[in-house]
Design a protein around this motif. Structure first.
Motif, mmCIF file in Angstrom:
data_model
loop_
_atom_site.group_PDB
_atom_site.id
_atom_site.type_symbol
_atom_site.label_atom_id
_atom_site.label_comp_id
_atom_site.label_asym_id
_atom_site.label_seq_id
_atom_site.Cartn_x
_atom_site.Cartn_y
_atom_site.Cartn_z
ATOM 1 N N ILE A 19 0.842 -1.211 0.000
ATOM 2 C CA ILE A 19 0.000 0.000 0.000
ATOM 3 C C ILE A 19 0.874 1.258 0.000
ATOM 4 C CG2 ILE A 19 -1.730 1.316 1.296
ATOM 5 C CD1 ILE A 19 -2.803 -1.404 2.353
ATOM 6 N N TYR A 22 2.333 1.700 -3.387
ATOM 7 C CA TYR A 22 1.265 2.118 -4.310
ATOM 8 C C TYR A 22 0.969 3.604 -4.134
ATOM 9 C CZ TYR A 22 -3.501 2.979 -5.895
ATOM 10 O OH TYR A 22 -4.603 3.545 -6.485
ATOM 11 N N ARG A 23 0.785 4.001 -2.887
ATOM 12 C CA ARG A 23 0.415 5.399 -2.649
ATOM 13 C C ARG A 23 1.567 6.327 -3.008
ATOM 14 N NH1 ARG A 23 -4.629 5.454 0.213
ATOM 15 N NH2 ARG A 23 -4.426 7.694 0.137
#
Ligand code: PLP
Length: 476
Positions: A19, A22-23
């Motif tokens: 995550i 991804y961010r």
């Protein structure tokens, strides 16, 4: 077979890393997914596995097979619809909720799930400057719902309960009940009309002021009188603070006077804009709420940094709500409920079961504090203001006014067909994502700012992409 705590630790770290990566790299993706209908499904096995698989196979497929079909709502160039902020603290709060895995249907099934919820909805009421009557220590109170649509449905049920003296729940709808909206009200109200059995035809459409698109209280009064004279029973009026299409603001105080005269329940749908009242300079949007409103809903899951799903609904009197929704089967009987000393939020919503949603809102309110929340709202408003100024200075475009909050509605001075083609070209480029609406029947583009990572540079780049596409299309 089951994932052990150690395996969970290993994969859990991988997921958190995934995550974070991804961010951190979200700008490498096209904002809107570039897939054809059925493409993602066709890339997945037609049948479920017989044997369990290691979790990293799933993570690999996430990258290869799922991500291409994801539209990146957290992308700084996402300007479509309204924001759906999913911030670090809210994601972690939600993870903790999943980790605890409690089902908080009644106080007794996990007391902290209920009591933390009471604390955070009271905190939020205070942060938004909402009236003391919304606090849980009086006859009113707040509750977290899954959506503004559910909140509206629950409000309609409570209103029906009150106006029918409780008979609707027992005997069903035996009279013509009506609810009042405008052309700009969210479709959730019509849906509530259908679900409750009031009927879409009895969802009455009040005129709007043609320039502000806000409800005309005089027309509301006229409709209420005519309907009552014709034997109908007005159950609820919905005023909107920040309509979905253009963020129009209905005059709650004037509407409230009419509702009071006719003894009709007043619900305020402030799904998008209500959270803006965290800024004292925007508290004027709630003028009339303290004096007249029976129920009020706003969505931290849009602009207030909390991931889906988190709508807060407040009522000034919880008795009709609980009267409409409380049923006590034997298997839920328990001494705490019977003592009357606790809240059972199952009686404030449609489903029985409930997740520990308060944790993510708690995480957000504590991480940001009032100051951080205000800074986020102000930044969205300022960036939208900057964009509106660019539009206003370019005579190829029209700007819709009045303008509020983080939304800019605008259009090139073109036919609807040309504007829709332009919108599709822009969204197909993957550089940015806009949505559209119709204002007085004409296609209008919507540019909604509110992502946590959007900067003034992103807004300038978006404007450059729009004007380049307009120039390329050329005059006609
Ligand atoms: C977004 C929105 C809704 C619907 O919200 P959900 O939580 O998705 O049901 C309702 N009313 C208004 C004014 C909205 O902007």
């Amino acid at each position: 077979m089951h994932m052990t705590p150690d395996e969970f630790r290993t994969y859990g770290k991988q997921v958190v890393d995934w995550i974070a990566d991804y961010r951190g790299g979200i700008e490498n993706h096209p904002v809107r997914a570039k897939v054809r209908p059925g493409e993602i499904r066709a890339g997945l096995p037609a049948h479920p596995p017989d044997r369990g698989e290691p979790f990293d196979r799933l993570l690999a497929d996430l990258d290869e097979r799922i991500l291409p079909g994801v539209t990146h709502w957290q992308h700084p160039d996402f300007f479509a619809y309204f924001p759906a902020n999913a911030t670090g603290p809210s994601i972690l709060g939600d993870l903790l909720s999943s980790g605890l895995g409690v089902q908080g249907m009644v106080w007794a099934t996990s007391p902290a799930c209920t009591e933390l919820e009471t604390v955070v909805v009271d905190w939020l009421a205070e942060l938004l400057g909402l009236p003391p009557g919304f606090r849980t220590d009086g006859p009113g109170g707040g509750v977290i719902q899954d959506s503004a649509s559910s909140a509206a449905l629950v409000a309609v049920l409570a209103a029906l309960h009150r106006v029918s003296g409780g008979t609707v729940g027992d005997e069903g709808i035996s009279r013509r009940y009506t609810i009042y909206v405008t052309s700009e009200t969210h479709s959730a109200l019509e849906k509530a009309g259908r679900i409750t059995g009031i009927g879409a035809r009895n969802v009455r459409v009040v005129d709007v002021d043609p320039s502000t698109l806000a409800m005309d209280p005089a027309h509301l009064a006229a409709l209420l009188e005519a309907d009552t004279a014709a034997g109908a029973v007005p159950a609820l009026v919905c005023a909107t603070i920040g309509t979905t299409s253009t963020t129009a603001i209905d005059p709650v105080a004037a509407i409230g006077e009419v509702c009071q005269a006719h003894e009709v329940w007043l619900h305020v749908d402030a799904a998008y804009a209500g959270v803006a009242a965290v800024c004292p300079e925007l508290r004027w949007i709630n003028e009339g709420v303290a004096e007249y409103v029976d129920s009020y809903a706003t969505n931290p899951h849009k602009w207030l940094l909390t991931n889906h799903d988190c709508t807060v609904l407040w009522v000034t009197d919880r008795a009709p709500l609980i009267g409409a929704l409380s049923i006590l089967p034997e298997f839920l009987r328990n001494p705490a409920t019977e003592s009357g000393a606790v809240i059972d939020y199952r009686d404030w919503q449609i489903p029985l079961g409930r997740r520990f949603r308060a944790l993510k809102l708690w995480a957000v309110l504590r991480w940001y504090g009032a100051e951080g929340l205000r800074a986020h709202i102000r930044s969205g408003i300022e960036l939208a203001g900057g964009f509106a100024a660019l539009v206003a200075a370019d005579d190829r475009f029209e700007l819709h006014e009045p303008r509020h909050f983080g939304l800019v509605c605008f259009r090139p001075k073109w036919t609807d067909e040309r504007i829709m083609a332009l919108l599709e070209r822009l969204n197909e480029s993957g550089e940015l994502y806009l949505s559209h609406t119709r204002v007085h029947g004409r296609v209008t583009l919507r540019f909604a700012v509110g992502s946590t990572s959007t900067t003034a540079q992103h807004v300038r780049d978006a404007w450059a992409a729009i004007t380049a596409a307009v120039a390329q299309a050329g005059p006609r």
